[in-house]
Design an enzyme around this catalytic site. Structure first.
Site, short mmCIF file in Angstrom:
data_model
loop_
_atom_site.label_atom_id
_atom_site.label_comp_id
_atom_site.label_asym_id
_atom_site.label_seq_id
_atom_site.Cartn_x
_atom_site.Cartn_y
_atom_site.Cartn_z
N PHE A 140 83.32 54.64 79.09
CA PHE A 140 83.50 53.56 80.55
C PHE A 140 84.06 54.94 81.48
CE2 PHE A 140 86.60 52.01 83.57
CZ PHE A 140 85.88 50.78 83.92
N ASP A 225 86.67 63.19 81.52
CA ASP A 225 87.22 62.08 82.17
C ASP A 225 88.80 61.74 81.57
OD1 ASP A 225 88.25 59.60 83.14
OD2 ASP A 225 86.04 58.73 83.13
N LYS A 254 94.83 57.07 87.76
CA LYS A 254 95.63 56.18 87.12
C LYS A 254 97.22 56.74 87.16
CE LYS A 254 92.70 53.44 84.38
NZ LYS A 254 91.57 53.66 84.07
C1 LIG Z 1 90.24 53.51 84.54
C2 LIG Z 1 89.10 54.28 84.27
C3 LIG Z 1 88.26 54.93 85.12
C4 LIG Z 1 88.05 53.97 86.58
O1 LIG Z 1 89.13 54.35 87.33
P1 LIG Z 1 89.76 53.39 88.72
O2 LIG Z 1 90.81 53.83 89.06
O3 LIG Z 1 89.69 51.86 87.97
O4 LIG Z 1 88.29 53.44 89.44
C5 LIG Z 1 87.22 55.79 84.88
N1 LIG Z 1 87.31 56.58 83.43
C6 LIG Z 1 88.20 55.98 82.71
C7 LIG Z 1 88.31 56.68 81.45
C8 LIG Z 1 89.17 55.05 83.07
O5 LIG Z 1 89.95 54.57 82.13
#
Ligand SMILES: *Cc1c(COP(=O)(O)O)cnc(C)c1O
Length: 398
Positions: A140, A225, A254
């Site tokens: 994701f 990520d 986040k």
């Molecule tokens: C939440 C998340 C995203 C996307 O972030 P947004 O702020 O919702 O655009 C991308 N990668 C990971 C691993 C995430 O948990």
């Protein structure tokens, strides 16, 4: 007004791209949130780890208020007095040369992909439009067309084609599979240190280190990520520190915004970040002084309250408590720090049913991938609060 009034309004006037639990929140403080009827819940999702510092942390709220009354947005057409100090703080904390500020996590991932491709062409010397980026199944990374182009979740892609090319997908946690698809056109590999949305999937020990080695041997960029797992969640400030596998590009978002506003970054050294020239990339809100002031305070809170260390200790305690609950419904419990997944056996029903029962008991949880309940409270949680949560979880699982 009752919970149902607000739910009805969203149902009528909002796009139906979510299916929330039927609770309407109106106030938050630390690990607790309250619904419009006054019922109190322990927030076990923490905004998908955007609220690691807890709801409405007084220090972060104060920093936000102060900046709110001074200056909030300049665009990058002008300098502002918050961005530079924020970038300096982050660079010194992480050891990277430079910071690219964006807003959402998704945007930061897109930015990292653009950086990697440009580095591939301009530095590595891959032919124009030939750069290849390897990603993992069950990932994701966000919801843009670029990012869903390498999603393996059919629902994320269905109806949104045509997709973007230049990506290759290999199984997660398998460095050998990764090694086998790398070729001269590969500019980068993009992975999550733990797959959060994918169901709290923890790769085998040594995986990140192996990827680091592959990147070194093949002259390609390791992109991590850490949007969900970074900033203390797994018991270290950054998840890659568990294996000393420093990525070439580190993506954060986040919790960087302290639960108050969106702010994301890509971190890299000058050799990579230097491929961006004025006008190559940008964002109107990226690097705005409000978000930078909030993020500075959010980082200070993580460091000064020793939240990564707390996550390590309390995460282990929470996990131990969960393992003592001998429920026939539980297939597996896995986690690192305060990111814990409890997988329910399919014959015992969807994880969502358990989330609904936990809600009745005063615990707000989110299922991932139908089978797993995620327990990921704000990192400011105390031991006694975990004990209380464990009692509720035990009652629901048994
Ligand atoms: C939440 C998340 C995203 C996307 O972030 P947004 O702020 O919702 O655009 C991308 N990668 C990971 C691993 C995430 O948990």
């Amino acid at each position: 007004m009752s919970n149902q009034t607000f739910i009805d309004k969203e149902q009528q006037y909002g796009a139906h791209n979510y299916k929330p639990l039927p609770v309407v929140l109106t106030r938050g403080e630390g690990i607790w949130v309250w619904d419009v009827g006054g019922k109190k819940y322990l927030d076990m999702l923490a905004g998908y780890s955007a609220v690691n510092q807890g709801h409405c942390h007084p220090r972060i709220v104060a920093a936000a208020k102060a900046q709110l009354e001074r200056l909030t947005l300049t665009s990058r057409a002008f300098y502002n007095d918050q961005l530079g100090p924020f970038e300096e703080k982050l660079a010194l904390l992480t050891g990277y040369d430079q910071v690219l500020p964006m807003n959402t996590g998704t945007e930061a991932v897109e930015s990292a992909l653009k950086l990697a491709r440009k580095w591939g062409e301009k530095v590595k010397g891959i032919a124009k439009d030939k750069c290849k980026i390897i990603t993992c199944a069950n990932n994701f990374h966000g919801r843009t067309i670029g990012i869903i182009s390498f999603s393996t979740d059919e629902q994320y892609r269905d109806g949104f084609g045509p997709m973007v090319t230049g990506f290759q997908i290999v199984p997660y946690g398998d460095a050998l599979a990764m090694a086998q698809v790398i070729d001269a056109d590969t500019c980068a590999i993009l992975v999550e240190p733990i797959q959060g949305e994918g169901g709290v999937i923890i790769p085998p020990e040594g995986y990140l280190r192996q990827l680091r080695q592959l990147a070194d041997e093949n002259n390609l960029l390791l992109i991590l990520d850490e949007i969900q797992m970074g900033l203390g969640r797994t018991g270290k400030m950054f998840a890659y520190q568990h294996e000393d596998a420093r990525p070439d590009l580190l993506i954060l978002a986040k919790a960087l915004g302290g639960g108050i506003c969106p702010i994301s970054v890509v971190l890299a050294d000058e050799e990579v970040m230097g491929v961006l020239k004025p006008g190559d990339h940008g964002s109107t809100f990226g690097g705005n002084p409000f978000a930078c002031a909030v993020a500075c305070e959010a980082l200070d809170v993580l460091i000064e309250e020793e939240l990564p260390e707390k996550a390590a200790v309390l995460g282990a305690y929470f996990m131990e408590g969960l393992k003592k609950i001998k429920s026939p419904a539980v297939k597996e419990i896995r986690g690192k720090g305060l990111m814990i997944g409890v997988e329910i056996k399919p014959e015992f029903g969807d994880a969502r049913i358990y989330c609904e029962r936990l809600q009745e008991k005063g615990l707000l949880c989110k299922d991932t991938h139908y089978t797993t309940i995620r327990f990921a409270p704000p990192l400011v949680i105390a031991k006694e609060e975990i004990d209380w949560a464990l009692a509720q979880i035990q009652a629901v699982l048994n």
